[in-house]
Design an enzyme around this catalytic site. Structure first.
Site, PDB file in Angstrom:
ATOM      1  N   ASP A  20       0.834  -1.212   0.000  1.00  0.00           N
ATOM      2  CA  ASP A  20       0.000   0.000   0.000  1.00  0.00           C
ATOM      3  C   ASP A  20       0.865   1.257   0.000  1.00  0.00           C
ATOM      4  OD1 ASP A  20      -2.961  -1.088   1.152  1.00  0.00           O
ATOM      5  OD2 ASP A  20      -1.224  -2.201   1.867  1.00  0.00           O
ATOM      6  N   ASN A  44      -4.455  -5.118   7.136  1.00  0.00           N
ATOM      7  CA  ASN A  44      -3.188  -5.807   7.388  1.00  0.00           C
ATOM      8  C   ASN A  44      -2.833  -5.823   8.868  1.00  0.00           C
ATOM      9  OD1 ASN A  44      -2.504  -6.535   4.689  1.00  0.00           O
ATOM     10  ND2 ASN A  44      -1.905  -4.418   4.280  1.00  0.00           N
ATOM     11  N   PHE A 169      -7.037 -12.134   0.911  1.00  0.00           N
ATOM     12  CA  PHE A 169      -7.154 -11.470   2.209  1.00  0.00           C
ATOM     13  C   PHE A 169      -8.144 -10.307   2.196  1.00  0.00           C
ATOM     14  CE2 PHE A 169      -6.012  -8.161   5.206  1.00  0.00           C
ATOM     15  CZ  PHE A 169      -5.968  -8.860   6.411  1.00  0.00           C
ATOM     16  N   ASN A 170      -8.000  -9.365   1.254  1.00  0.00           N
ATOM     17  CA  ASN A 170      -8.842  -8.171   1.274  1.00  0.00           C
ATOM     18  C   ASN A 170     -10.315  -8.505   1.122  1.00  0.00           C
ATOM     19  OD1 ASN A 170      -6.647  -6.475   1.589  1.00  0.00           O
ATOM     20  ND2 ASN A 170      -6.466  -6.005  -0.593  1.00  0.00           N
ATOM     21  N   HIS A 243       1.289  -6.323  -4.973  1.00  0.00           N
ATOM     22  CA  HIS A 243      -0.134  -6.311  -5.312  1.00  0.00           C
ATOM     23  C   HIS A 243      -0.691  -4.900  -5.561  1.00  0.00           C
ATOM     24  CE1 HIS A 243      -0.112 -10.420  -3.604  1.00  0.00           C
ATOM     25  NE2 HIS A 243       0.484  -9.890  -2.544  1.00  0.00           N
ATOM     26  N   ASP A 244      -0.668  -4.066  -4.524  1.00  0.00           N
ATOM     27  CA  ASP A 244      -1.460  -2.842  -4.528  1.00  0.00           C
ATOM     28  C   ASP A 244      -1.049  -1.802  -5.572  1.00  0.00           C
ATOM     29  OD1 ASP A 244      -2.941  -3.959  -2.517  1.00  0.00           O
ATOM     30  OD2 ASP A 244      -1.900  -2.914  -0.911  1.00  0.00           O
TER      31      ASP A 244
END
Length: 314
Positions: A20, A44, A169-170, A243-244
């Site tokens: 992030d 997280n 997860f999200n 990822h982000d």
């Protein structure tokens, strides 16, 4: 999707988190974007730490962007967290400075509603954590959907999960919020594990940030070096999946990616598939698509963009 004129007004919503932080830094270094604010959510780690990490990132960037604290728990389910991946601070690895400026007094959800309603142009929301803040905003003020250009979310997967065999997860962190967002009618781009696992920060890619010889470059390199440990243990990879930052990168350089329209449903049951993003890859249901789902990533181009933008911090 027709591209709106630049700069795009965006709100970054997330649960920093190593990746992030890189995403926020990428956005704040990009003149193509008008970052209206950064909103934090649990994920997280707890909200106190994700908010602090957002403040640290703002301090590191030197940019004057407001930060708003948001939801500290899911709508319905019990809270989960990922200290095993991100460490107790949520940003283990580099030295973390103490922020000298705090959050704004307004709640993140109130900020999203107020800002989207008042902005003369449709606003793009970029959530990279649980979708709780976005879902609450849409439920509290359904009228804002008409002035949201799109929601670009890092979450879910077209195949396997990373927190359970079925769920990313999200998505699992607040499946009921994801269910609300995917049923809102707002255009959505979903960037899931099937895409982000193509963007691995191998040692040579980490070294490219360190070679910049700047405090921010070193900070990013240390983040990615720590983040690699979990991926090495779980997957046997020599780097972490970034990822982000695919969300902002997709807004900046869509030619680096391939997306496909799909119908996506969120499993809100209590069984072993809870939190799964059920993506109709082959249109077997005949349901109209409600999301563009990322399927391919030009990883070299993506990391080149990241290094280019992180290099602008001095």
């Amino acid at each position: 999707m027709v591209r709106a004129p630049l700069p795009l007004p965006v709100i970054l919503d997330g649960d920093p988190g190593h990746d992030d932080v890189v995403n926020i830094l990428l956005a704040l270094a990009s003149p193509e974007l008008d970052v209206l604010g950064v909103t934090s959510v649990f994920g997280n780690v707890g909200l106190d730490r994700t908010t602090r990490n957002a403040l640290i990132t703002r301090e590191l960037s030197g940019r004057d962007v407001p930060v708003y604290a948001g939801a500290d728990r899911p709508l319905v389910s019990a809270r989960i967290s990922a200290e095993a991946v991100h460490g107790e601070s949520g940003l283990d690895g580099p030295h973390l400075p103490t922020p000298t400026r705090g959050t704004e007094d307004e709640h993140a959800v109130e900020f999203i509603v107020r800002t989207v309603r008042a902005h003369p142009r449709p606003v793009t929301l970029v959530p990279t954590g649980p979708l709780t803040n976005v879902a609450l905003a849409l439920r509290l003020a359904p009228d804002i959907a008409a002035n949201i250009e799109q929601i670009v979310w890092m979450g879910g997967s077209t195949d396997t999960g990373n927190w359970t065999p079925a769920a990313e997860f999200n998505a699992l962190a607040d499946p009921h919020a994801a269910h609300i967002v995917f049923g809102s009618g707002v255009p959505i781009t979903m960037i899931g594990l099937n895409a982000s696992h193509q963007a691995i920060a191998h040692p040579a890619r980490v070294q490219a940030f360190r070679a910049l010889g700047t405090p921010v470059g070193d900070f990013v390199a240390e983040l990615l070096a720590f983040f690699a440990d979990h991926h090495r243990e779980r997957y046997g990879w020599d780097g972490g999946a970034l990822h982000d930052p695919l969300t902002v990168a997709w807004l900046l350089r869509p030619e680096l990616f391939v997306t496909r329209p799909m119908h996506v449903q969120i499993d809100v049951t209590d069984g072993p598939s809870a939190g799964r993003t059920v993506a109709d890859v082959w249109n077997v249901t005949g349901h109209a698509p409600n999301a563009d789902v990322m399927t391919q990533v030009d990883a070299d181009g993506f990391f080149a963009l990241l290094v280019e933008r992180i290099a602008t911090y001095r």
